[in-house]
Design a protein around this motif. Structure first.
Motif: not given
Length: 386
Positions: A255-284
């Motif tokens: 029942d696994l949705d593989f296309q949805g899985l790929l999109t989900c993987a893209v989101m999880i992969a972007g969490l760390g770098v997004l967090n880093d950038v937004t915290i830096t921008q706000t602090s700046a």
């Protein structure tokens, strides 16, 4: 705290309290997203019986097969002898042939290894084969070194960051992965899990403040952009999402949705770098306002974006190099065949990496002006120089 500052004072100007209006709007929106996240966690939490059913279909090794530990006693090229350390054959010496790559990995006598034991029956003897090297001790020391370094350098911030990381691991292992395996909606699972991780990680690591809330808002917008773009791009490129290990998942997780899985993987992969950038921008933005309380919001936004552009450039390199390193073995194989670029882009694996890199980068780039604008809107108004 004084309302202004004099030219004779050497104290750094502290920003006045943030206006109640923007703060209430931001916190109300974040509160709504938090409620939606909790509702999503409850509604989408995987059914344990369904997960057990999926797990019962997958037989990793076959009936009766075990993986006992053994100590290497003799090593001659690819020929290995080892003493079994546990199980019904404890104390027995077994001989087997190593795979070529294992024989060249630096294995030596005294090392602990894992063997595959296939029980015999009747006239068929028990057979032994190589399974893997026991690496627990080395990994444990590496983990201890990581914790010690983080605590020595980052102190309590590092401790809180590791606590947030541990909770994130629980969410991924206990919610996201089981939900995907049992056929849950991959896009919603990814959004809910990403949102929950961001609330935990940002507030745990950086504390409850309007500054952290501004960074959280910008990160959530970036994740939403990444998710939307991921859905469109995966469909447009006709990616199936069935990568390495996909064949096994197709067999057991039907029942696994593989296309949805790929999109989900893209989101999880972007969490760390997004967090880093937004915290830096706000602090700046906050630091610029504290140093220049008389600066207009337009100039404050322009100053924040100048910092953001530099951060964007360096972070895009980080994303590209990270994905390149992950796919380096695959790139070597494809380079070996000397395929033209257009043919490389027609392969599922290469296109998936390109999509991950570009979609994550676009979400990152757009999150910078959004976060900067949110931070500028929440900073105190300019002061007139007394």
């Amino acid at each position: 705290m004084g309302a202004g500052h004099s030219h004779g004072s050497h104290r750094r100007a502290e920003p006045a309290p943030v206006g109640a209006g923007p703060r209430r709007v931001l916190l109300a929106l974040l509160g709504l997203v938090a409620v939606a996240t909790v509702v999503g966690l409850v509604a989408l939490w995987p059914d344990s019986s369904a997960l057990d059913d999926v797990g019962s279909r997958a037989d990793f090794a076959g009936p009766g097969v075990t993986f006992p530990t053994a100590e290497v006693t003799s090593l001659d090229g690819r020929a290995l002898e080892a003493t079994v350390l546990e199980g019904t054959d404890q104390g027995d010496t077994v001989a087997l042939e190593l795979p070529p790559q294992v024989a060249e990995s630096g294995l030596t006598t005294g090392d602990t290894v894992l063997l595959r034991r296939i029980p015999g029956g009747g006239d068929v003897p028990t057979s032994w084969s190589w399974f893997g090297t026991e690496r627990t001790d080395a990994l444990l020391w590496l983990a201890v070194a990581f914790v010690v370094v983080v605590l020595l350098v980052a102190w309590h911030r590092g401790l809180f960051a590791m606590a947030g990381l541990a909770i994130s691991a629980v969410l991924i292992l206990g919610f996201l992965l089981p939900g995907l395996l049992t056929g849950g909606p991959a896009l919603l699972l990814g959004l809910v899990c990403s949102s929950a991780i961001l609330y935990v990680v940002l507030y745990t690591t950086h504390g409850f403040s309007i500054r952290t809330s501004a960074a959280l808002a910008g990160t959530l917008v970036g994740i939403a952009i990444t998710a939307a773009l991921g859905v469109v791009t995966v469909q447009a490129t006709r990616l199936s999402g069935v990568g390495e290990g996909g064949g096994l998942l197709q067999t057991y997780a039907v029942d696994l949705d593989f296309q949805g899985l790929l999109t989900c993987a893209v989101m999880i992969a972007g969490l760390g770098v997004l967090n880093d950038v937004t915290i830096t921008q706000t602090s700046a933005v906050w630091e610029i306002r504290a140093a220049s309380p008389t600066m207009s919001r337009r100039r404050l936004l322009a100053s924040g974006m100048r910092i953001g552009r530099d951060h964007i450039a360096s972070t895009i390199y980080t994303i590209a190099f990270a994905y390149t390193g992950t796919a380096l073995t695959l790139l070597l194989v494809l380079r070996l065949y000397e395929l033209p670029l257009l043919e490389l882009l027609s392969t599922e694996e290469i296109t998936a990496e390109v999509v991950r890199t570009l979609v994550t980068s676009i979400g990152l780039v757009l999150a910078v002006p959004v976060t900067t604008a949110i931070a500028v809107a929440l900073t105190p108004p300019r002061r007139s120089d007394a």
